[in-house]
Design an enzyme around this catalytic site. Structure first.
Site, PDB file in Angstrom:
ATOM      1  N   SER A  64       0.836  -1.209   0.000  1.00 28.53           N
ATOM      2  CA  SER A  64       0.000   0.000   0.000  1.00 28.53           C
ATOM      3  C   SER A  64       0.860   1.244   0.000  1.00 28.53           C
ATOM      4  CB  SER A  64      -0.846   0.073   1.270  1.00 28.53           C
ATOM      5  OG  SER A  64      -1.632  -1.043   1.414  1.00 28.53           O
ATOM      6  N   GLU A  98      -4.923  -0.687  -8.536  1.00 29.79           N
ATOM      7  CA  GLU A  98      -3.900   0.224  -9.060  1.00 29.79           C
ATOM      8  C   GLU A  98      -2.733  -0.622  -9.582  1.00 29.79           C
ATOM      9  OE1 GLU A  98      -4.442   4.150  -6.184  1.00 29.79           O
ATOM     10  OE2 GLU A  98      -3.167   2.546  -5.450  1.00 29.79           O
ATOM     11  N   ASN A 117      -4.235   6.343  -1.818  1.00 28.26           N
ATOM     12  CA  ASN A 117      -3.703   6.603  -0.474  1.00 28.26           C
ATOM     13  C   ASN A 117      -2.972   7.941  -0.364  1.00 28.26           C
ATOM     14  OD1 ASN A 117      -4.709   4.510   1.089  1.00 28.26           O
ATOM     15  ND2 ASN A 117      -3.162   3.085   0.345  1.00 28.26           N
ATOM     16  N   HIS A 160      -2.027  -3.317  -6.823  1.00 28.32           N
ATOM     17  CA  HIS A 160      -2.575  -2.937  -5.523  1.00 28.32           C
ATOM     18  C   HIS A 160      -4.096  -3.084  -5.487  1.00 28.32           C
ATOM     19  CE1 HIS A 160      -3.334   0.380  -2.342  1.00 28.32           C
ATOM     20  NE2 HIS A 160      -3.084  -0.767  -1.740  1.00 28.32           N
TER      21      HIS A 160
HETATM   22  N1  LIG Z   1      -5.556  -4.628   4.709  1.00 29.60           N
HETATM   23  C1  LIG Z   1      -5.730  -3.699   3.806  1.00 29.60           C
HETATM   24  O1  LIG Z   1      -6.679  -2.899   3.858  1.00 29.60           O
HETATM   25  C2  LIG Z   1      -4.790  -3.608   2.640  1.00 29.60           C
HETATM   26  C3  LIG Z   1      -5.237  -3.034   1.447  1.00 29.60           C
HETATM   27  C4  LIG Z   1      -4.375  -2.989   0.360  1.00 29.60           C
HETATM   28  C5  LIG Z   1      -3.088  -3.476   0.472  1.00 29.60           C
HETATM   29  N2  LIG Z   1      -2.663  -4.011   1.665  1.00 29.60           N
HETATM   30  C6  LIG Z   1      -1.298  -4.545   1.724  1.00 29.60           C
HETATM   31  O2  LIG Z   1      -1.371  -5.944   1.553  1.00 29.60           O
HETATM   32  C7  LIG Z   1      -0.341  -6.591   2.311  1.00 29.60           C
HETATM   33  C8  LIG Z   1      -0.963  -7.592   3.264  1.00 29.60           C
HETATM   34  O3  LIG Z   1      -1.867  -6.957   4.109  1.00 29.60           O
HETATM   35  P1  LIG Z   1      -2.973  -7.764   4.930  1.00 29.60           P
HETATM   36  O4  LIG Z   1      -3.895  -6.740   5.497  1.00 29.60           O
HETATM   37  O5  LIG Z   1      -3.513  -8.870   4.122  1.00 29.60           O
HETATM   38  O6  LIG Z   1      -2.071  -8.363   6.099  1.00 29.60           O
HETATM   39  P2  LIG Z   1      -2.398  -9.602   7.063  1.00 29.60           P
HETATM   40  O7  LIG Z   1      -1.645  -9.340   8.297  1.00 29.60           O
HETATM   41  O8  LIG Z   1      -3.858  -9.863   7.122  1.00 29.60           O
HETATM   42  O9  LIG Z   1      -1.729 -10.858   6.303  1.00 29.60           O
HETATM   43  C9  LIG Z   1      -0.352 -11.006   6.068  1.00 29.60           C
HETATM   44  C10 LIG Z   1      -0.039 -12.491   5.952  1.00 29.60           C
HETATM   45  O10 LIG Z   1       1.309 -12.615   5.514  1.00 29.60           O
HETATM   46  C11 LIG Z   1       1.913 -13.667   6.216  1.00 29.60           C
HETATM   47  N3  LIG Z   1       3.370 -13.449   6.216  1.00 29.60           N
HETATM   48  C12 LIG Z   1       4.072 -12.527   6.905  1.00 29.60           C
HETATM   49  N4  LIG Z   1       5.378 -12.620   6.598  1.00 29.60           N
HETATM   50  C13 LIG Z   1       5.486 -13.611   5.697  1.00 29.60           C
HETATM   51  C14 LIG Z   1       6.582 -14.199   4.986  1.00 29.60           C
HETATM   52  N5  LIG Z   1       7.805 -13.746   5.163  1.00 29.60           N
HETATM   53  N6  LIG Z   1       6.322 -15.192   4.116  1.00 29.60           N
HETATM   54  C15 LIG Z   1       5.057 -15.640   3.946  1.00 29.60           C
HETATM   55  N7  LIG Z   1       3.991 -15.153   4.596  1.00 29.60           N
HETATM   56  C16 LIG Z   1       4.207 -14.146   5.448  1.00 29.60           C
HETATM   57  C17 LIG Z   1       1.310 -13.643   7.603  1.00 29.60           C
HETATM   58  O11 LIG Z   1       1.397 -14.893   8.230  1.00 29.60           O
HETATM   59  C18 LIG Z   1      -0.143 -13.241   7.279  1.00 29.60           C
HETATM   60  O12 LIG Z   1      -0.953 -14.388   7.104  1.00 29.60           O
HETATM   61  C19 LIG Z   1       0.452  -5.465   2.976  1.00 29.60           C
HETATM   62  O13 LIG Z   1       1.526  -5.121   2.143  1.00 29.60           O
HETATM   63  C20 LIG Z   1      -0.571  -4.329   3.030  1.00 29.60           C
HETATM   64  O14 LIG Z   1       0.038  -3.065   3.063  1.00 29.60           O
HETATM   65  C21 LIG Z   1      -3.489  -4.099   2.736  1.00 29.60           C
END
Ligand SMILES: NC(=O)c1ccc[n+]([C@@H]2O[C@H](COP(=O)([O-])OP(=O)(O)OC[C@H]3O[C@@H](n4cnc5c(N)ncnc54)[C@H](O)[C@@H]3O)[C@@H](O)[C@H]2O)c1
Length: 384
Positions: free
Chosen positions: A123, A156, A194, A144
């Site tokens: 993000s 995006e 964002n 994204h």
């Molecule tokens: N939540 C949102 O609203 C949102 C929206 C758009 C983008 N994002 C981006 O998406 C990404 C994930 O966000 P999320 O909200 O799904 O997070 P989350 O915490 O729900 O999930 C992350 C997952 O990644 C796993 N993980 C962590 N390190 C790891 C590794 N080294 N190898 C394999 N798995 C690993 C964790 O176990 C977890 O299951 C981030 O980069 C975030 O910025 C989030």
């Protein structure tokens, strides 16, 4: 040169909120998906969630039992990263941490086919910096999605400075084929949504901190006069202040502390107190059962002042993104309506309100506060 088809195999890394949703979208669109996480519990939870989501969709007759079975069959929950060696496109959605992401991309560089496209769902981190850990940075791109990925239409697409043009085109094509609205944007902090949305939160918090209006009144003004679905305080309570504050702070730091993006102390205090919003029962509002929501002051004059101030800052930021070639005017408007449900695109809204009026408001704020935060964008000025 890779050409994505229905037979392209998709890898997803991280089976949290975003990764699980992205895997569901890819599978619903007929792809075989390998979903990897380094935590076994996360995979188990993701598999159970997918099953329950699909059975709800069958119940509501949105999909057939047959569709549900094949979607489930198509997703392989794997605990070995090597299983992703067959993939044509890998989308990473792990923790938002540059070093950890770079490490995973360096591993993917070794494991995947040389023409496999490696995408990040980050993000707020720079796609270019993530790509630098891969030998051929030309195959790395930002894709994204918004939360929840199966429901939110916007994606995006962010080429880093080394990304091959054909790869950007291929990614736009495959993701559009998944019935998503795609916008291409430059690898700059916050991409489109964002970045452009920051004043919705920041200016609202500033108005509140100054004591011009209370929280329910600001929310009321933006909904009643602006037509937004949620007010800034309701929305940040829903997003979670831990998440929203970090995005603000990251964008601010990456823009070299530009005062336009300065985080708000009132939100910092909520984070420090662990008042994260709805999920913790308390944020700007109190979600404990039985607590009554304070009434807004439905004063149209005050409401209009609040709305004009916030919308002018938003339109100014949309112009800044346009001026700095982050994306086209059409894509900036699409991004805000399809990514965060704004009632109108901000460039269109500016024309409706009249850019002269927007500029007058920005100049009024600039004169009154004598702060750089309120400087009008040069393109907006020229357009008046
Ligand atoms: N939540 C949102 O609203 C949102 C929206 C758009 C983008 N994002 C981006 O998406 C990404 C994930 O966000 P999320 O909200 O799904 O997070 P989350 O915490 O729900 O999930 C992350 C997952 O990644 C796993 N993980 C962590 N390190 C790891 C590794 N080294 N190898 C394999 N798995 C690993 C964790 O176990 C977890 O299951 C981030 O980069 C975030 O910025 C989030």
């Amino acid at each position: 040169m890779i050409k994505f088809t229905k037979d392209s195999i998709i890898g997803v890394i991280g089976s949290g909120a975003m990764g699980s949703g992205i895997a569901q979208v890819a599978s619903q669109n007929g792809h075989v998906v390998f979903l990897y996480d380094n935590k076994a519990e996360a995979l188990t939870k993701s598999a159970a969630n997918l099953k329950s989501t699909l059975s709800k969709l069958v119940e509501k007759q949105k999909i057939s039992q047959g569709d549900s079975d094949s979607i489930l069959k198509n997703v392989h929950f794997v605990s070995d990263l090597n299983d992703l060696k067959v993939c044509d496109l890998v989308i990473e959605a792990i923790v938002e941490n540059l070093e950890i992401k770079q490490k995973v991309f360096a591993e993917l560089d070794q494991i995947t086919k040389p023409d496999c496209v490696l995408a990040t769902n980050t993000s707020s981190l720079s796609v270019t910096s993530i790509a630098s850990s891969v030998k051929d940075a030309g195959r790395v791109i930002g894709i994204h999605f918004f939360n929840p990925a199966p429901l939110m239409p916007l994606v995006e697409i962010i080429p880093g400075i080394a990304t091959n043009t054909e790869i950007t085109e291929q990614c736009v094509s495959i993701i559009s084929g998944w019935k998503k609205v795609t916008v291409v944007c430059k690898d700059t902090p916050g991409f489109i949504v964002n970045r452009v949305a920051r004043p919705y939160y920041g200016e609202a918090m500033r108005i509140y901190e100054e004591g011009i209006a209370d929280i329910p009144t600001i929310d009321w003004a933006m909904k009643e006069i602006g037509g937004f679905k949620m007010g800034p305080f309701e929305l940040t309570d829903l997003i979670g202040h831990d998440v929203n504050y970090v995005v603000t702070e990251t964008v601010w730091k990456q823009f070299y502390f530009d005062p336009k993006f300065k985080p708000s102390l009132c939100q910092k205090r909520l984070v420090e107190a662990k008042y994260f919003g709805r999920k913790s029962g308390k944020g700007f509002y109190n979600y404990v059962e039985g607590v009554t929501v304070p009434e807004p002051k439905k004063d149209m004059k005050l409401g209009n002042q609040i709305f004009v101030r916030i919308i002018s800052m938003l339109i100014n930021e949309a112009y800044d993104a346009l001026y700095m070639n982050v994306a086209s005017a059409k894509d900036i408007d699409l991004a805000m309506t399809k990514g965060v449900n704004y009632p109108k695109g901000l460039i269109e809204w500016g024309n409706e309100i009249g850019l002269k009026n927007v500029l007058n408001e920005l100049d009024r704020l600039r004169n009154e506060y004598n702060e750089d935060r309120y400087r009008a964008n040069v393109l907006l000025k020229r357009s008046v």
